[in-house]
Design a protein around this motif. Sequence first.
Motif, PDB file in Angstrom:
ATOM      1  N   ALA A  10      52.555  54.917  43.240  1.00  0.00           N
ATOM      2  CA  ALA A  10      53.166  54.819  44.570  1.00  0.00           C
ATOM      3  C   ALA A  10      52.142  54.527  45.656  1.00  0.00           C
ATOM      4  O   ALA A  10      52.495  54.046  46.746  1.00  0.00           O
ATOM      5  CB  ALA A  10      53.911  56.117  44.895  1.00  0.00           C
ATOM      6  N   ASP A  11      50.857  54.787  45.380  1.00  0.00           N
ATOM      7  CA  ASP A  11      49.808  54.576  46.384  1.00  0.00           C
ATOM      8  C   ASP A  11      49.184  53.192  46.309  1.00  0.00           C
ATOM      9  O   ASP A  11      48.212  52.913  47.027  1.00  0.00           O
ATOM     10  CB  ASP A  11      48.706  55.631  46.204  1.00  0.00           C
ATOM     11  CG  ASP A  11      49.189  57.039  46.504  1.00  0.00           C
ATOM     12  OD1 ASP A  11      50.185  57.173  47.232  1.00  0.00           O
ATOM     13  OD2 ASP A  11      48.571  57.997  45.985  1.00  0.00           O
ATOM     14  N   TYR A  12      49.714  52.330  45.445  1.00  0.00           N
ATOM     15  CA  TYR A  12      49.080  51.017  45.276  1.00  0.00           C
ATOM     16  C   TYR A  12      49.007  50.246  46.590  1.00  0.00           C
ATOM     17  O   TYR A  12      49.991  50.143  47.334  1.00  0.00           O
ATOM     18  CB  TYR A  12      49.822  50.156  44.253  1.00  0.00           C
ATOM     19  CG  TYR A  12      49.297  48.740  44.230  1.00  0.00           C
ATOM     20  CD1 TYR A  12      48.151  48.428  43.509  1.00  0.00           C
ATOM     21  CD2 TYR A  12      49.902  47.728  44.980  1.00  0.00           C
ATOM     22  CE1 TYR A  12      47.630  47.139  43.508  1.00  0.00           C
ATOM     23  CE2 TYR A  12      49.388  46.427  44.989  1.00  0.00           C
ATOM     24  CZ  TYR A  12      48.249  46.151  44.261  1.00  0.00           C
ATOM     25  OH  TYR A  12      47.717  44.880  44.272  1.00  0.00           O
ATOM     26  N   ARG A  13      47.835  49.697  46.856  1.00  0.00           N
ATOM     27  CA  ARG A  13      47.631  48.709  47.914  1.00  0.00           C
ATOM     28  C   ARG A  13      46.716  47.621  47.359  1.00  0.00           C
ATOM     29  O   ARG A  13      45.859  47.892  46.507  1.00  0.00           O
ATOM     30  CB  ARG A  13      46.965  49.324  49.151  1.00  0.00           C
ATOM     31  CG  ARG A  13      47.849  50.287  49.942  1.00  0.00           C
ATOM     32  CD  ARG A  13      47.184  50.597  51.280  1.00  0.00           C
ATOM     33  NE  ARG A  13      47.222  49.420  52.171  1.00  0.00           N
ATOM     34  CZ  ARG A  13      46.517  49.330  53.303  1.00  0.00           C
ATOM     35  NH1 ARG A  13      45.688  50.322  53.664  1.00  0.00           N
ATOM     36  NH2 ARG A  13      46.606  48.256  54.079  1.00  0.00           N
ATOM     37  N   PRO A  14      46.872  46.402  47.812  1.00  0.00           N
ATOM     38  CA  PRO A  14      45.958  45.351  47.353  1.00  0.00           C
ATOM     39  C   PRO A  14      44.536  45.648  47.845  1.00  0.00           C
ATOM     40  O   PRO A  14      44.341  46.457  48.762  1.00  0.00           O
ATOM     41  CB  PRO A  14      46.518  44.085  48.008  1.00  0.00           C
ATOM     42  CG  PRO A  14      47.300  44.564  49.183  1.00  0.00           C
ATOM     43  CD  PRO A  14      47.858  45.895  48.784  1.00  0.00           C
TER      44      PRO A  14
END
Length: 876
Positions: A10-14
């Motif tokens: 859920a914390d994914y960022r590019p």
Amino acid sequence: MSAPQATYLADYRPPAYRVTHTELAFELDPSATRVKAGLQLERHPEYEAGESLWLDGEQLKLLSLAIDGRVLGEHEYQLNEQGLSIANVPERFLLETEVEISPEDNTALEGLYRSGSMFCTQCEAEGFRRITFYPDRPDVMATFSTTVIGDATRDPVLLSNGNPTQRGELADGRHFVTWQDPHPKPSYLFALVAGDLHRVEDSFTTMSGRKVALEIWVEKENLGKTDHAMVSLKHAMRWDEQTYGREYDLDLFMIVAVNDFNMGAMENKGLNIFNSAAVLAHPDTATDAAFQRVESIVAHEYFHNWSGNRVTCRDWFQLSLKEGFTVFRDQSFSADMNSAAVKRIEDVSFFRTAQFAEDAGPTAHPVRPDHYIQIGNFYTLTIYEKGAELVRMLYHLAGPEAFRQGSDLYFARFDGQAVTIEDFVDCMAEASGQDFSQFMRWYGQAGTPEIDAHGEYDYANAEYRLILRQRTPATPGQLDKQALHIPIRLGLVGSKSGSDLPLTLGGQSLGSESVIHLCDDEQTFVFTDVHEAPVVSLLRGQSAPVKLHMPYSREDLAFLLVNDSDDFNRWDAGQRLSMLALEDLIAAHRNGVEKVMDSRLSDAFRQLLEEGSGDKAVLAEMLTLPSEAYIAEQQIRVDVDAIHAAREFVRQSLARELRDLWLAVYQANQSDEPYAPTAQQVGQRQLKNVALSYLMSQPDDGVVALAQRQFEAAANMTDVRHALTLLVHGDHEAVSAPALKAFGHKWAHDPLVMDQWFNIQVTRPQADALDRVRFLMEHPAFSLTNPNKVRALIGGFAQNRINFHRLDGEGYRLVADVVIELNRLNPEIAARIITPLTRWQRFDETRQALMKAELERIQAQPLSANVYEVVEMALA
């Protein structure tokens, strides 16, 4: 030590900064390799100016750091054990670093390390950060140029990804080769190999007419063991063109065999690095199973060129995107190359035993996990094998034509990108016109679904009513489960005719076999125009990775074993019939009453032996009893001793009652043909050796002499190893001791054969197995730093259920001692070896206490993130 922190999907960022091109230069030295890196970086458009640059880095000695040619002072960056942070960087810039690393001290075998006298790399999942400072994540894709500089005498061969573009000699006795990889790739696909290697060459002409050079690099003594791998590679290349339309995209494809390797193999772009056990094969040294494993793994890694390399994972939570898809592809390839029925039986037998156990244990997780502490712990059977089963379901739901269209769309739309599981499934939905939104629950829901089935035949109306209910048991962190879309392939076998009956459902004629779709918690299916009482054949080909509970009578199972048109379900009926007989005997052992053999099982085996089968490998599988590990997975509380006693009783009873038939089968399948790993020959050897196994479970002097003659005279390792195993695993010390000694002396020079020698000894059921493990750990051919040795000796012993689960707890203590030592040397292998201890709650109170105590002893040590995560889940 502070507890390692979890990473959440859920914390994914590019990444804040992307690398567009990477220039690397290696000056190889065993203790002090220097790595220069030039990274062309640019800020991601989602981030504002002023965002700090973060680069992963572990066990690196930083020597220099510069941006656009300006050397940075120590106050301009922050360095810690996890990496490097630089504030106030430009929007686009060149970052140059130089670091020093020590390959010979790298026992974890991640990053750049030494295997014997060879330099090699393993960068998946997060090994590249041990080579240089880098955004070490799969969604950072760059083109690479790599220059490798090494001592011309020590390292005459210098390999990396892509195509060689320049080479030359240097004045100080060194030389160099520069490699260019034109295809953007994440850092986990980087590879480097250097050493005194020898090349086996061939070529392949692609469907567009390009000629691709093929090279397998090995140490000199292994030059005669590459033929099968090369043939397998060419078969895989042609199959991928014909089945998926995928053509290889470089001028050169290389494989290197490495003795020290944590995995089976690695699909690095253009330079696949293989565990030597997964590429070297010769009839004298490798069994049929090893030949088939080489064929499968060579194909798997080659297929990754598209399903993993050209299109890769956005993040590691999507790992099954590449692994599940590619396992399905290699399984399909192996089925086409060999016996499709046997391949399916082998695959299902494996995941029913091992992956179902994973689903039912403390480390259960979805095919796409929502968090992890150490990604290395999630290279699991759930990700690979269950992931492949989900792709298989998509294949059958979409249909072969739409599935091919969906895969073409996927490769075309996302070529050169890092994507998600949704991207793959959406392509299948678009191509097939189907809604797979409910199907996506399979990826996020842990545990093995269970189906309760009940069938009723209405004679008056000629109808068969099938009631199906689905449920998925609670798993750690997931108590409430949703209904899944479960495709169930089935047929109705006429109880009088023994043939498949025509199926009519809802007024629609479906032929003699069809797929029904269970999408609700409970559904009823009414088949009409059923003009004789049927026996339903459910879940043909294991059409979904579920457990089926159907109250078949033993007579029904014996009937299906003989009459079902689906070979897989014939085998499955035999397994179920065997399980019912075994459950009776397990209960008898627990209750201290006399064991009695179920004559229906004996009669079924007799009929199989008398009638034979067109596919001898299928017959051999049908005549093989469920393993002790599989039997244990069917028990609420595992009774190690009762399971072992019951299975041995059945084996001995079948051996005694059917002795003449076993002997006839053994003699009928002797052959003087030169060895070939063909499906026909493999099946013949398999059936012959199954017969010998039964004979040796109730041997007389003549049978022991038969096994001894096979050991001494056989011209292939399959027959030699099987005979030696039977001698060593029986009470035949006068014969087995000299045979074991002779085998060890003959093959002392061959590490892979010595792994077999280790494994045979530590898997024997006799009580001295533990003492043999301790003795063999001091053998010159054993090394705790070599994963293959650890798997053969310690992993083999942990699968020896009757001895690993000794009531004095010494088996548990030995494995725990090894885990503690490996945690320091190679955390990834330590986390895998510990797995049998994590299932402690399934056993009796005495064994539970002993296993838990060893887990707590491990927990009290300073632990790597790998081992910490597994132990914490096991004790939660």
